[in-house]
Design a protein around this motif. Structure first.
Motif: not given
Length: 298
Positions: A240, A281, A283, A287
């Motif tokens: 992320y 991801g 966010n 992730c």
């Protein structure tokens, strides 16, 4: 296994007699970390709740066999504290202090590389690292980390962001996934230990089956890591990148988190990581979900 620290690591706290150093030094000891000494030239011969205080790191190393230092010295004194640790025989120096001048960081980073190449520096401005169930050095809350279990898949974590380091640990704990080691490398412009250093160590660790990587805007560390992952990593990585809505030219949180001249954007970092085969991801929670799927398929 773990990387960098384990149950045999012996830690001296530079700044143990200060309020913050005392708080975390004792908290780390209560976790099970082998905290063997503190330093303060004015309080040598005393102790902090049974932990002996020495005049210098060299004295502490000679008396206790300490091999790791955790620095809680105020920013103006970090430069000299780092060199005292290296010259005193310490092999891993962890600098928690934030606000260290960038010029000082660059100076002791290069000084260590030149004169003490066998010494590892982590930080400055980092939460430290934790090998769950073995050692916790720094300011990470030990209760949010699940220790590895023999016969089960375990994950390594490396992060530039302090707070998101904790979220990554907790996301995995909630999914009953153990962590071999979680390393917070810090978000300053000149970190002592890089993403690549940690990725290399996790790749070599037989107990670490996958890696979660938390990046942020600014610099090229994530792009460099992506290149390393593409060419050297056999283990899957989920990532992320924080700062996806950050405006250009404005420093966001960490000293190194700034988009400048169109470089260092979250989008560019995410694109580089995805091109390297990393599951990225949108966010932190996503992730974590991606890492759960990776673990299920291993």
């Amino acid at each position: 296994m773990s990387i960098f620290v384990d149950s045999n690591t012996k830690v001296v706290y530079q700044g143990l007699t200060g309020s913050t150093g005392r708080y975390y030094g004792l908290l780390n000891r209560d976790y099970g970390t082998n905290v063997v000494a503190g330093t303060n030239p004015k309080k040598a011969g005393t102790d902090v709740d049974g932990i002996p205080v020495f005049a210098s790191v060299a004295d502490a190393v000679a008396e206790t066999g300490a091999d790791t230092s955790c620095i809680f010295i105020p920013a103006p004194g970090v430069k000299s504290a780092v060199m005292e640790a290296a010259e005193g025989g310490i092999k891993l120096i962890i600098v928690i202090t934030e606000g260290v001048p960038a010029q000082d960081e660059a100076w002791f980073f290069n000084k260590l590389k030149r004169d003490h190449p066998d010494v590892r520096l982590l930080g400055p401005n980092c939460p430290g690292l934790i090998s769950p169930g073995q050692a916790n050095i720094g300011i990470t809350a030990g209760h949010i980390a699940k220790a590895p279990v023999d016969g089960e898949i375990s994950v390594g974590i490396v992060s530039r962001s302090g707070t998101l380091t904790y979220q990554a640990l907790y996301e995995l704990q909630q999914q009953n996934i153990g962590v071999t080691t979680c390393v917070g490398i810090g978000g300053d412009p000149v970190p002592g230990t890089s993403f690549i250093d940690c990725l290399e160590a996790f790749e070599a660790d037989p107990q670490t089956s996958a890696v979660m990587m938390i990046g942020e805007i600014g610099g090229s560390a994530e792009e460099d890591a992506a290149e390393y992952i593409a060419t050297h990593m056999s283990k899957p990585v989920a990532a992320y990148v924080a700062g996806q809505t950050a405006p250009a030219g404005k420093k966001m949180g960490h000293a190194g988190a700034i988009v400048s001249g169109g470089k260092g954007t979250a989008a560019a970092k995410m694109e580089a990581l995805e091109a390297a085969g990393v599951k990225v991801g949108a966010n932190p929670t996503e992730c974590g979900e991606l890492m759960v799927e990776i673990v299920k398929n291993l």
